[in-house]
Design a protein around this motif. Structure first.
Motif, mmCIF file in Angstrom:
data_model
loop_
_atom_site.group_PDB
_atom_site.id
_atom_site.type_symbol
_atom_site.label_atom_id
_atom_site.label_comp_id
_atom_site.label_asym_id
_atom_site.label_seq_id
_atom_site.Cartn_x
_atom_site.Cartn_y
_atom_site.Cartn_z
ATOM 1 N N SER A 1 0.848 -1.199 0.000
ATOM 2 C CA SER A 1 0.000 0.000 0.000
ATOM 3 C C SER A 1 0.878 1.242 0.000
ATOM 4 O O SER A 1 1.814 1.344 0.798
ATOM 5 N N TYR A 2 0.550 2.204 -0.884
ATOM 6 C CA TYR A 2 1.281 3.466 -0.915
ATOM 7 C C TYR A 2 1.136 4.221 0.404
ATOM 8 O O TYR A 2 1.986 5.049 0.752
ATOM 9 N N THR A 3 0.058 3.975 1.141
ATOM 10 C CA THR A 3 -0.205 4.726 2.367
ATOM 11 C C THR A 3 0.788 4.407 3.480
ATOM 12 O O THR A 3 0.830 5.105 4.492
ATOM 13 N N LEU A 4 1.599 3.364 3.298
ATOM 14 C CA LEU A 4 2.604 3.023 4.306
ATOM 15 C C LEU A 4 3.852 3.886 4.194
ATOM 16 O O LEU A 4 4.724 3.848 5.057
ATOM 17 N N ILE A 5 3.933 4.691 3.096
ATOM 18 C CA ILE A 5 5.086 5.533 2.819
ATOM 19 C C ILE A 5 4.632 6.987 2.784
ATOM 20 O O ILE A 5 3.614 7.293 2.162
ATOM 21 N N PRO A 6 5.362 7.933 3.378
ATOM 22 C CA PRO A 6 6.548 7.741 4.202
ATOM 23 C C PRO A 6 6.265 7.755 5.711
ATOM 24 O O PRO A 6 7.065 7.271 6.490
ATOM 25 N N ALA A 7 5.116 8.370 6.133
ATOM 26 C CA ALA A 7 4.905 8.612 7.563
ATOM 27 C C ALA A 7 4.830 7.338 8.421
ATOM 28 O O ALA A 7 5.520 7.255 9.446
ATOM 29 N N PRO A 8 4.020 6.330 8.063
ATOM 30 C CA PRO A 8 3.949 5.142 8.931
ATOM 31 C C PRO A 8 5.286 4.431 9.111
ATOM 32 O O PRO A 8 5.629 4.010 10.217
ATOM 33 N N ILE A 9 6.045 4.293 8.022
ATOM 34 C CA ILE A 9 7.325 3.588 8.127
ATOM 35 C C ILE A 9 8.335 4.416 8.930
ATOM 36 O O ILE A 9 9.156 3.872 9.676
ATOM 37 N N ALA A 10 8.272 5.752 8.809
ATOM 38 C CA ALA A 10 9.158 6.610 9.605
ATOM 39 C C ALA A 10 8.819 6.485 11.086
ATOM 40 O O ALA A 10 9.713 6.413 11.941
ATOM 41 N N PHE A 11 7.524 6.463 11.388
ATOM 42 C CA PHE A 11 7.079 6.321 12.778
ATOM 43 C C PHE A 11 7.520 4.976 13.348
ATOM 44 O O PHE A 11 8.076 4.898 14.454
ATOM 45 N N ALA A 12 7.313 3.912 12.579
ATOM 46 C CA ALA A 12 7.667 2.572 13.049
ATOM 47 C C ALA A 12 9.169 2.410 13.223
ATOM 48 O O ALA A 12 9.629 1.757 14.169
ATOM 49 N N SER A 13 9.937 3.017 12.327
ATOM 50 C CA SER A 13 11.398 2.832 12.354
ATOM 51 C C SER A 13 12.049 3.479 13.568
ATOM 52 O O SER A 13 13.209 3.186 13.881
ATOM 53 N N LEU A 14 11.312 4.352 14.264
ATOM 54 C CA LEU A 14 11.860 4.977 15.467
ATOM 55 C C LEU A 14 12.274 3.924 16.496
ATOM 56 O O LEU A 14 13.221 4.123 17.254
ATOM 57 N N THR A 15 11.551 2.801 16.510
ATOM 58 C CA THR A 15 11.893 1.748 17.469
ATOM 59 C C THR A 15 13.306 1.223 17.220
ATOM 60 O O THR A 15 14.058 0.972 18.157
ATOM 61 N N LEU A 16 13.674 1.070 15.939
ATOM 62 C CA LEU A 16 15.003 0.557 15.594
ATOM 63 C C LEU A 16 16.070 1.622 15.760
ATOM 64 O O LEU A 16 17.115 1.380 16.384
ATOM 65 N N THR A 17 15.827 2.812 15.206
ATOM 66 C CA THR A 17 16.868 3.839 15.206
ATOM 67 C C THR A 17 17.186 4.346 16.612
ATOM 68 O O THR A 17 18.348 4.634 16.920
ATOM 69 N N MET A 18 16.178 4.446 17.482
ATOM 70 C CA MET A 18 16.448 4.886 18.851
ATOM 71 C C MET A 18 17.312 3.869 19.592
ATOM 72 O O MET A 18 18.240 4.240 20.323
ATOM 73 N N MET A 19 17.012 2.585 19.397
ATOM 74 C CA MET A 19 17.812 1.553 20.057
ATOM 75 C C MET A 19 19.238 1.526 19.518
ATOM 76 O O MET A 19 20.202 1.381 20.277
ATOM 77 N N MET A 20 19.388 1.671 18.196
ATOM 78 C CA MET A 20 20.728 1.681 17.598
ATOM 79 C C MET A 20 21.525 2.896 18.055
ATOM 80 O O MET A 20 22.717 2.797 18.366
ATOM 81 N N ALA A 21 20.866 4.081 18.091
ATOM 82 C CA ALA A 21 21.555 5.304 18.500
ATOM 83 C C ALA A 21 21.989 5.223 19.958
ATOM 84 O O ALA A 21 23.105 5.631 20.309
ATOM 85 N N TYR A 22 21.129 4.696 20.813
ATOM 86 C CA TYR A 22 21.480 4.583 22.227
ATOM 87 C C TYR A 22 22.623 3.586 22.424
ATOM 88 O O TYR A 22 23.561 3.839 23.187
ATOM 89 N N LYS A 23 22.540 2.482 21.722
ATOM 90 C CA LYS A 23 23.576 1.455 21.855
ATOM 91 C C LYS A 23 24.941 1.993 21.443
ATOM 92 O O LYS A 23 25.967 1.671 22.066
ATOM 93 N N GLY A 24 24.997 2.809 20.386
ATOM 94 C CA GLY A 24 26.278 3.320 19.890
ATOM 95 C C GLY A 24 26.500 4.790 20.181
ATOM 96 O O GLY A 24 27.204 5.478 19.429
#
Length: 240
Positions: free
Chosen positions: A41-64
């Motif tokens: 679905s086009y509706t998953l881009i860009p806002a939903p995926i950006a919102f969801a990716s915060l879970t990964l990027t915050m953990m990676m940023a904190y770890k490093g």
């Protein structure tokens, strides 16, 4: 969009694989995520995926956090902010049926840049312009990460992963706030973002099991091939 068990499992499988690749190699995998999620679905881009990716990027940023490059952060961030506002204007003036073609071409541009541009020397002009392009492409099609990766590619791998994760986090938060102000981030999109979070979280925790099997050189080639294929499929879908 209407979520089913099948779409939930497929979308999160894509994100698990992408998260493992990003954690293992530092290669930006937005180019893979976008075409395959957009085919759901086009509706998953860009806002939903950006919102969801915060879970990964915050953990990676904190770890490093000790490896983050703070010297060039401000200028790159200011460039990204300007790119976000330009993207808002463009998204409000683009017909929905053309989004697949636009996403596909932006991904191909990102692949081309990755192949042809070998090095940047960080400085005022490069930081602002690179940040602007990353903000523009990231806000329109969630593929700004490759530009950021090129900016910091001469850093050690751990610094690249941590710095990009921090910038992704900062960018996503600001982008979502701006999108909300301009009615481009709805409650429905936020719910879709929550549905996408498990893939990022699972990928983060199981990535160490696979990291030793990845050669960054070959992983990058694999990402670019998959991104190109996905982009061509997305363009084809948009033209039909």
């Amino acid at each position: 969009m209407e979520w089913t068990i099948a779409t939930f499992l497929l979308a999160n499988f894509i994100l698990i694989v992408a998260s493992i690749l990003q954690m293992a190699t530092g290669v930006s995998v937005g180019m893979i995520i976008v075409p395959f999620l957009a085919m759901i679905s086009y509706t998953l881009i860009p806002a939903p995926i950006a919102f969801a990716s915060l879970t990964l990027t915050m953990m990676m940023a904190y770890k490093g956090r000790k490896d983050i490059d703070t010297q060039n952060m401000f200028q790159v961030s200011m460039g990204m902010l300007l790119g976000i506002f330009v993207a808002i204007y463009l998204l409000k003036n683009i017909h929905f049926e053309y989004l697949g073609i636009i996403f596909g071409f932006l991904i191909l541009i990102s692949v081309f840049i990755s192949l042809k541009v070998k090095a940047f020397k960080l400085g005022r002009t490069v930081n602002y312009s690179g940040g602007f392009i990353a903000g523009l492409m990231g806000s329109m099609a969630a593929v700004g990460g490759q530009i950021l990766a090129l900016l910091f590619q001469n850093h050690p791998l751990e610094s690249i992963k941590s710095t990009l994760a921090f910038l992704y986090t900062l960018f996503s938060v600001v982008m979502l706030l701006v999108f909300y102000m301009f009615d481009e981030f709805s409650t429905e999109q936020m719910i879709s973002g929550f549905y996408l979070m498990p893939g990022f979280i699972i990928g983060f925790f199981i990535a160490p099991l696979f990291s030793k099997y990845f050669n960054p050189k070959y992983a990058k080639s694999m990402v670019l091939v998959m991104a190109t294929l996905g982009a061509l499929l997305l363009i084809g879908k948009g033209l039909l």
